[in-house]
Design a protein around this motif. Structure first.
Motif, PDB file in Angstrom:
ATOM      1  N   LYS A  62      85.521  28.134  28.148  1.00  0.00           N
ATOM      2  CA  LYS A  62      84.663  29.322  28.779  1.00  0.00           C
ATOM      3  C   LYS A  62      84.876  30.659  27.745  1.00  0.00           C
ATOM      4  O   LYS A  62      86.010  30.895  27.631  1.00  0.00           O
ATOM      5  N   ASP A  63      83.827  31.173  27.533  1.00  0.00           N
ATOM      6  CA  ASP A  63      83.765  32.249  26.638  1.00  0.00           C
ATOM      7  C   ASP A  63      84.219  33.625  27.165  1.00  0.00           C
ATOM      8  O   ASP A  63      83.796  34.848  26.368  1.00  0.00           O
ATOM      9  N   ILE A  64      85.172  33.489  28.028  1.00  0.00           N
ATOM     10  CA  ILE A  64      85.854  34.548  28.552  1.00  0.00           C
ATOM     11  C   ILE A  64      87.582  34.487  27.931  1.00  0.00           C
ATOM     12  O   ILE A  64      88.270  35.353  28.434  1.00  0.00           O
ATOM     13  N   ILE A  65      87.736  33.555  27.443  1.00  0.00           N
ATOM     14  CA  ILE A  65      89.176  32.873  27.157  1.00  0.00           C
ATOM     15  C   ILE A  65      89.268  32.979  25.609  1.00  0.00           C
ATOM     16  O   ILE A  65      88.445  32.585  24.575  1.00  0.00           O
ATOM     17  N   ASP A  66      90.133  33.730  25.144  1.00  0.00           N
ATOM     18  CA  ASP A  66      90.369  34.064  23.623  1.00  0.00           C
ATOM     19  C   ASP A  66      90.470  32.567  22.751  1.00  0.00           C
ATOM     20  O   ASP A  66      91.404  31.806  23.293  1.00  0.00           O
ATOM     21  N   THR A  67      90.050  32.487  21.722  1.00  0.00           N
ATOM     22  CA  THR A  67      89.973  31.668  20.901  1.00  0.00           C
ATOM     23  C   THR A  67      90.117  31.922  19.376  1.00  0.00           C
ATOM     24  O   THR A  67      89.303  32.865  18.986  1.00  0.00           O
ATOM     25  N   ALA A  68      91.250  31.453  18.597  1.00  0.00           N
ATOM     26  CA  ALA A  68      91.187  31.939  17.004  1.00  0.00           C
ATOM     27  C   ALA A  68      90.286  31.477  16.273  1.00  0.00           C
ATOM     28  O   ALA A  68      89.694  32.011  15.253  1.00  0.00           O
ATOM     29  N   ASP A  69      89.692  30.361  16.591  1.00  0.00           N
ATOM     30  CA  ASP A  69      88.724  29.702  16.054  1.00  0.00           C
ATOM     31  C   ASP A  69      87.103  29.963  15.907  1.00  0.00           C
ATOM     32  O   ASP A  69      86.205  29.513  15.294  1.00  0.00           O
ATOM     33  N   ALA A  86      94.164  35.468  18.022  1.00  0.00           N
ATOM     34  CA  ALA A  86      95.097  34.228  18.479  1.00  0.00           C
ATOM     35  C   ALA A  86      94.265  33.721  19.540  1.00  0.00           C
ATOM     36  O   ALA A  86      93.527  34.167  20.404  1.00  0.00           O
ATOM     37  N   ASP A  87      94.854  32.387  19.857  1.00  0.00           N
ATOM     38  CA  ASP A  87      94.307  31.772  21.111  1.00  0.00           C
ATOM     39  C   ASP A  87      95.096  32.203  22.385  1.00  0.00           C
ATOM     40  O   ASP A  87      96.151  32.512  22.290  1.00  0.00           O
ATOM     41  N   ALA A  88      94.541  32.087  23.518  1.00  0.00           N
ATOM     42  CA  ALA A  88      95.137  32.285  24.826  1.00  0.00           C
ATOM     43  C   ALA A  88      96.029  30.960  25.093  1.00  0.00           C
ATOM     44  O   ALA A  88      96.038  30.209  24.430  1.00  0.00           O
ATOM     45  N   PRO A  89      96.837  31.402  25.660  1.00  0.00           N
ATOM     46  CA  PRO A  89      98.196  30.325  25.880  1.00  0.00           C
ATOM     47  C   PRO A  89      97.512  28.985  26.515  1.00  0.00           C
ATOM     48  O   PRO A  89      98.061  27.966  26.205  1.00  0.00           O
ATOM     49  N   VAL A  90      96.347  29.183  27.315  1.00  0.00           N
ATOM     50  CA  VAL A  90      95.981  27.986  27.953  1.00  0.00           C
ATOM     51  C   VAL A  90      94.977  26.983  26.974  1.00  0.00           C
ATOM     52  O   VAL A  90      95.109  25.930  26.754  1.00  0.00           O
TER      53      VAL A  90
END
Length: 412
Positions: A62-69, A86-90
């Protein structure tokens, strides 16, 4: 739909390579997403990882969750092109389990009211629900076997019901919300979508490294308490029928089923959920609302306009009710294994001006307890309707096992 459990079994048996499994999802996205619009973007060159229980499993985020890529734009013009470092922990938990992050799925702006253009795969004239619109639709359309969403009111369970997929909103903070755009820190919960209950259980078990979450092959008949949530108003006929059908099927399969009346403080907790949510939202979205007011999505902006008079005293009183209601709910759940209730008023509404009503979800989000949507029936227009299985806080394994029992009973 693509079953995660089936993919895992075929990969382990050597009947399907992880690369071929990822290729199937890419092919399905290419064939279907132009019509459905479940993805903001995806990686057409995505490859399987070498190892891990989720190798070969394509996952949408879901596009409220941080992704480095991938950029994280939160469905809002304010964040267009925003690229986290950075990626979110999940997301890292998925990668460490071997999953392939295949893309970002659509979200209502800031996971609030303003709908996306995503269509319900079962009937394109209807909403897929929200705010985790793309995650539910992508799984329902058979594009991916697993997706992440979030729930603050009903944003995992309701779209799962509307799209006919299984989903879990786990116990509060079983999955970390660091790196997830905050709306309400008391309520925000990361959840999962999959084809069936066993699929979401396998995904959650791999992410958390908790093997007890995997649904066992032999299931004990649970003691089920049916909660109609009369304090939230009457459901539509299809919602009422889904609850009755699930209760009847579970009882015929050997479960003990009885209706339960909840204490008044639990109904009061349902009433004050918005007091908690909106007071915290004004702090979580203070920069966006105050510094970018004109660029705010209109429905959310109006909602914040209406609630800006909330006071700390009202918020503190709502938190007090919340704590007392959680204690009361624990007492209720001491009498049964799980509760069974509505996932939505009925089938998905027509049109894309609304993502549906979360009134049957919001209490359980406030209570922090695990909730599992079980697809139950198909209403007029080919639209699915589900029910929710709820266990006590921390009893996610019990919720998943009982939901799987109900799911199996409905198939008989």
């Amino acid at each position: 739909m693509i079953s995660l459990a089936d993919l895992q079994a075929r990969i382990e048996q050597g009947a399907l390579s992880p690369e071929a499994a990822i290729g199937q999802s890419l092919q399905a996205i290419g064939a279907q997403d132009r019509a459905i619009g479940a993805f903001v973007r995806h990686d057409a060159s995505a490859r399987a990882q070498a190892a891990g229980p989720l190798r070969g499993i394509a996952v949408g985020i879901k596009d409220i969750i941080d992704t480095a890529d991938f950029p994280t734009e939160m469905g809002a013009a304010i964040y267009r092109g925003h690229q986290p470092r950075a990626d979110a922990p999940v997301v890292m938990a998925l990668k460490q389990a071997g999953a392939t992050i295949i893309g970002k799925t659509t979200t209502t702006a800031f996971a609030a009211n303003d709908p996306t253009a995503t269509l319900n795969p079962h009937n394109h004239a209807h909403t897929p629900g929200g705010s985790s619109s793309g995650s539910a639709a992508a799984v329902a359309a058979g594009m991916i076997p697993l997706a992440l969403g979030t729930q603050t009111g009903g944003s995992v369970i309701r779209p799962a019901s509307f799209c006919g997929v299984a989903a879990i909103k786990p116990s509060y903070r079983l999955l970390p919300t660091v790196g997830v755009k905050c709306f309400s820190w008391t309520l925000d919960t990361v959840g999962l979508f999959g084809a069936g209950v066993r699929d979401v259980a396998l995904g959650l078990a791999a992410m958390t490294r908790r093997s007890d979450l995997v649904v066992p092959s032999q299931l004990a008949a649970p003691r089920i308490g049916v909660v109609t949530q009369a304090f939230a108003g009457a459901p539509e006929p299809s919602g009422a029928e889904a609850l009755q059908r699930a209760a009847r099927a579970a009882e015929q399969a050997g479960a003990t089923v009885r209706e339960i009346a909840v204490p008044d403080v639990i109904a009061e907790a349902w009433r004050i959920h918005p007091d908690v949510q909106e007071f915290e939202a004004h702090q979580s979205l203070a920069w966006e609302y105050r510094q970018n007011y004109d660029a705010m999505p209109p429905l959310l902006r109006g909602r914040l306009d209406e609630s800006k008079g909330g006071t700390p005293a009202e918020y503190d009183a709502a938190i007090d009710v919340t704590l007392r209601a959680r204690q009361a709910l624990a007492t209720v759940l001491a009498e049964v294994d799980v509760l069974l209730t509505l996932s939505a008023p009925g089938a998905a509404p027509k049109g894309l001006t609304s993502t549906g009503d979360p009134r049957y979800n919001r209490l359980w989000t406030l209570m922090g307890v695990p909730c599992v949507n079980v697809p139950t029936l198909t209403a007029e227009g080919g639209l699915p309707v589900g029910v929710t299985v709820i266990a006590g806080f921390g009893d996610d394994a019990k919720a998943l096992a009982a939901a799987s029992f109900v799911e199996d009973a409905l198939r008989e």
